[in-house]
Design a protein around this motif. Structure first.
Motif, PDB file in Angstrom:
ATOM      1  N   VAL B   4    -112.113  44.963 -15.586  1.00 16.79           N
ATOM      2  CA  VAL B   4    -111.930  43.565 -15.206  1.00 16.79           C
ATOM      3  C   VAL B   4    -113.372  42.845 -15.443  1.00 16.79           C
ATOM      4  N   THR B   5    -113.400  41.576 -15.785  1.00 15.71           N
ATOM      5  CA  THR B   5    -114.619  40.789 -16.059  1.00 15.71           C
ATOM      6  C   THR B   5    -114.444  39.580 -15.297  1.00 15.71           C
ATOM      7  N   GLN B   6    -115.409  39.347 -14.257  1.00 12.53           N
ATOM      8  CA  GLN B   6    -115.564  38.009 -13.661  1.00 12.53           C
ATOM      9  C   GLN B   6    -116.893  37.366 -14.249  1.00 12.53           C
ATOM     10  N   LEU B   7    -116.661  36.519 -14.847  1.00  9.30           N
ATOM     11  CA  LEU B   7    -117.824  35.525 -15.851  1.00  9.30           C
ATOM     12  C   LEU B   7    -118.794  35.231 -15.092  1.00  9.30           C
ATOM     13  N   ASP B   8    -118.564  34.787 -13.942  1.00 10.48           N
ATOM     14  CA  ASP B   8    -119.416  33.925 -13.080  1.00 10.48           C
ATOM     15  C   ASP B   8    -119.909  34.528 -11.816  1.00 10.48           C
ATOM     16  N   SER B   9    -121.036  34.843 -11.686  1.00 13.13           N
ATOM     17  CA  SER B   9    -121.541  35.525 -10.579  1.00 13.13           C
ATOM     18  C   SER B   9    -121.569  34.659  -9.398  1.00 13.13           C
ATOM     19  N   PHE B  14    -118.997  21.399  -4.357  1.00 13.63           N
ATOM     20  CA  PHE B  14    -119.128  20.562  -3.303  1.00 13.63           C
ATOM     21  C   PHE B  14    -117.805  20.744  -2.346  1.00 13.63           C
ATOM     22  N   GLU B  15    -118.066  20.337  -1.098  1.00 13.45           N
ATOM     23  CA  GLU B  15    -116.585  20.182  -0.258  1.00 13.45           C
ATOM     24  C   GLU B  15    -115.576  19.224  -0.859  1.00 13.45           C
ATOM     25  N   GLU B  16    -114.275  19.612  -0.936  1.00 13.25           N
ATOM     26  CA  GLU B  16    -113.178  18.849  -1.094  1.00 13.25           C
ATOM     27  C   GLU B  16    -113.000  18.791  -2.899  1.00 13.25           C
ATOM     28  N   ALA B  17    -114.209  19.531  -3.524  1.00 16.43           N
ATOM     29  CA  ALA B  17    -113.791  19.428  -4.911  1.00 16.43           C
ATOM     30  C   ALA B  17    -113.114  20.611  -5.259  1.00 16.43           C
ATOM     31  N   PRO B  18    -112.462  20.585  -6.468  1.00 21.74           N
ATOM     32  CA  PRO B  18    -111.385  21.740  -7.160  1.00 21.74           C
ATOM     33  C   PRO B  18    -112.639  22.805  -7.359  1.00 21.74           C
ATOM     34  N   VAL B  19    -111.921  23.868  -7.443  1.00 21.33           N
ATOM     35  CA  VAL B  19    -112.732  25.253  -7.771  1.00 21.33           C
ATOM     36  C   VAL B  19    -111.718  26.150  -8.806  1.00 21.33           C
ATOM     37  N   GLU B  20    -112.189  26.760  -9.947  1.00 23.11           N
ATOM     38  CA  GLU B  20    -111.672  27.577 -10.579  1.00 23.11           C
ATOM     39  C   GLU B  20    -112.840  29.051 -10.844  1.00 23.11           C
ATOM     40  N   LEU B  21    -112.258  29.971 -10.224  1.00 19.27           N
ATOM     41  CA  LEU B  21    -112.907  31.394 -10.404  1.00 19.27           C
ATOM     42  C   LEU B  21    -112.172  32.132 -11.537  1.00 19.27           C
ATOM     43  N   ARG B  22    -113.126  32.418 -12.612  1.00 13.08           N
ATOM     44  CA  ARG B  22    -112.481  33.051 -13.737  1.00 13.08           C
ATOM     45  C   ARG B  22    -112.512  34.557 -13.625  1.00 13.08           C
ATOM     46  N   CYS B  23    -111.206  35.306 -14.161  1.00 15.11           N
ATOM     47  CA  CYS B  23    -111.150  36.714 -14.281  1.00 15.11           C
ATOM     48  C   CYS B  23    -110.468  37.034 -15.323  1.00 15.11           C
ATOM     49  N   ASN B  24    -110.911  37.875 -16.398  1.00 18.72           N
ATOM     50  CA  ASN B  24    -110.194  38.498 -17.483  1.00 18.72           C
ATOM     51  C   ASN B  24    -110.012  40.031 -17.394  1.00 18.72           C
ATOM     52  N   LYS B  69    -101.053  35.932 -20.101  1.00 18.74           N
ATOM     53  CA  LYS B  69    -100.979  37.246 -20.816  1.00 18.74           C
ATOM     54  C   LYS B  69    -101.723  37.097 -22.288  1.00 18.74           C
ATOM     55  N   SER B  70    -101.347  36.244 -22.731  1.00 19.78           N
ATOM     56  CA  SER B  70    -101.979  35.885 -24.087  1.00 19.78           C
ATOM     57  C   SER B  70    -103.476  35.888 -24.039  1.00 19.78           C
ATOM     58  N   GLN B  71    -103.975  35.233 -22.968  1.00 19.40           N
ATOM     59  CA  GLN B  71    -105.510  35.111 -22.785  1.00 19.40           C
ATOM     60  C   GLN B  71    -105.957  36.314 -21.993  1.00 19.40           C
ATOM     61  N   THR B  72    -105.206  37.159 -21.585  1.00 20.13           N
ATOM     62  CA  THR B  72    -105.638  38.269 -20.549  1.00 20.13           C
ATOM     63  C   THR B  72    -106.463  37.880 -19.367  1.00 20.13           C
ATOM     64  N   SER B  73    -106.056  36.528 -18.818  1.00 25.35           N
ATOM     65  CA  SER B  73    -106.556  36.158 -17.667  1.00 25.35           C
ATOM     66  C   SER B  73    -105.900  35.895 -16.563  1.00 25.35           C
ATOM     67  N   PHE B  74    -106.662  35.968 -15.253  1.00 22.75           N
ATOM     68  CA  PHE B  74    -106.172  35.672 -14.010  1.00 22.75           C
ATOM     69  C   PHE B  74    -106.881  34.779 -13.184  1.00 22.75           C
ATOM     70  N   HIS B  75    -106.970  33.577 -13.390  1.00 26.03           N
ATOM     71  CA  HIS B  75    -107.962  32.643 -12.810  1.00 26.03           C
ATOM     72  C   HIS B  75    -107.532  32.428 -11.574  1.00 26.03           C
ATOM     73  N   LEU B  76    -108.502  31.915 -10.597  1.00 29.06           N
ATOM     74  CA  LEU B  76    -108.047  31.772  -9.180  1.00 29.06           C
ATOM     75  C   LEU B  76    -108.675  30.185  -8.980  1.00 29.06           C
ATOM     76  N   ARG B  77    -107.520  29.558  -8.361  1.00 24.82           N
ATOM     77  CA  ARG B  77    -107.919  28.145  -8.430  1.00 24.82           C
ATOM     78  C   ARG B  77    -107.707  27.609  -6.775  1.00 24.82           C
ATOM     79  N   LYS B  78    -108.468  26.450  -6.429  1.00 19.43           N
ATOM     80  CA  LYS B  78    -107.809  25.621  -5.311  1.00 19.43           C
ATOM     81  C   LYS B  78    -108.378  24.437  -5.498  1.00 19.43           C
ATOM     82  N   PRO B  79    -107.340  23.563  -5.216  1.00 16.35           N
ATOM     83  CA  PRO B  79    -107.423  22.013  -5.687  1.00 16.35           C
ATOM     84  C   PRO B  79    -108.650  21.277  -4.838  1.00 16.35           C
ATOM     85  N   SER B  80    -108.860  21.938  -3.524  1.00 19.44           N
ATOM     86  CA  SER B  80    -109.842  21.115  -2.661  1.00 19.44           C
ATOM     87  C   SER B  80    -110.423  22.109  -1.703  1.00 19.44           C
TER      88      SER B  80
END
Lengths: 114, 113
Positions: B4-9, B14-24, B69-80
């Motif tokens: 498993v690779t998490q690209l961002d350490s 900012f509060e109320e902004a969306p976020v995506e944490l990447r995982c391959n 599956k094609s990108q072998t990713s499982f990114h985590l997201r939250k809209p706010s």
């Protein structure tokens, strides 16, 4: 509901001293049990896992050992601690009912070696 | 072997902004994926899991993840995000015959007011 307990929460030990960390699970039977170590910047490293009483598998060679004297008790030990044993130790369990069950973690023990 | 690779350490947001944490991930067998959250000085708490079925998985605290599956990713997201989402997040893949988890090195999410 199932719960997992680890103690102590924090521990400060001198180099060369022995170690015993305990983990118990309630509300389930015959769980898989795991010990992990979390060192700064290194993520989680699986140390030991157990599928039953007296059955221990070691993932990495090291200064530590594990035992499972009862179905829901998992103990992490060392006869002589090294500075490199410092870290955050986490115990986890998973159900053996069904497949691909997630692991559930205790609150951890922070071990500092002086 | 699985990995498993998490690209961002670290991810500041900012509060109320969306976020995506990447995982391959890398896996040669069936893929079972998990996201965990760790608050300071606590153990890991399961956020969500993908075992099969719908590729969009919803978890606790408003988080969701998409299995690709094609990108072998499982990114985590939250809209706010909220200040209380400040924590370290770990992606994991199940490997081994005994259900062992292989973890990424974690991403520290810091939510600023």
């Amino acid at each position: 509901s199932q719960t997992i307990h680890q103690w102590p929460a924090t521990l400060v030990q001198p180099v060369g001293s022995p170690l015993s960390l305990e983990c118990t699970v309630e509300g389930t039977s015959n769980p898989n049990l795991y010990w992990y170590r979390q060192a700064a910047g290194r993520g989680l490293q699986l140390l030991f896992y157990s599928v039953g009483i007296g059955q221990i598998s070691s993932e990495v060679p090291q200064n530590l050992s594990a035992s499972r004297p009862q179905d829901r008790q998992f103990i992490l030990s060392s006869k002589k601690l090294l500075l490199s044993d410092s870290g955050f130790y986490l115990c986890a369990w998973s159900s053996r009912v069904g497949s691909n069950q997630p692991q559930h973690f205790g609150d951890g023990t922070r071990l500092s070696i002086l | 072997a699985q990995s498993v690779t998490q690209l961002d350490s670290q991810v500041p947001v900012f509060e109320e902004a969306p976020v995506e944490l990447r995982c391959n991930y890398s896996s040669s067998v069936s893929v079972y994926l998990f996201w965990y959250v760790q608050y300071p000085n606590q153990g890991l708490q399961l956020l969500l899991k993908y075992l099969s079925g719908s590729t969009l998985v919803k978890g606790i605290n408003g988080f969701e993840a998409e299995f690709n599956k094609s990108q072998t990713s499982f990114h985590l997201r939250k809209p706010s995000v909220h200040i209380s989402d400040t924590a370290e997040y770990f992606c994991a893949v199940m490997g081994g015959s005994q259900g062992n988890l292989i973890f990424g090195k974690g991403t520290k999410l810091s939510v600023k007011p």
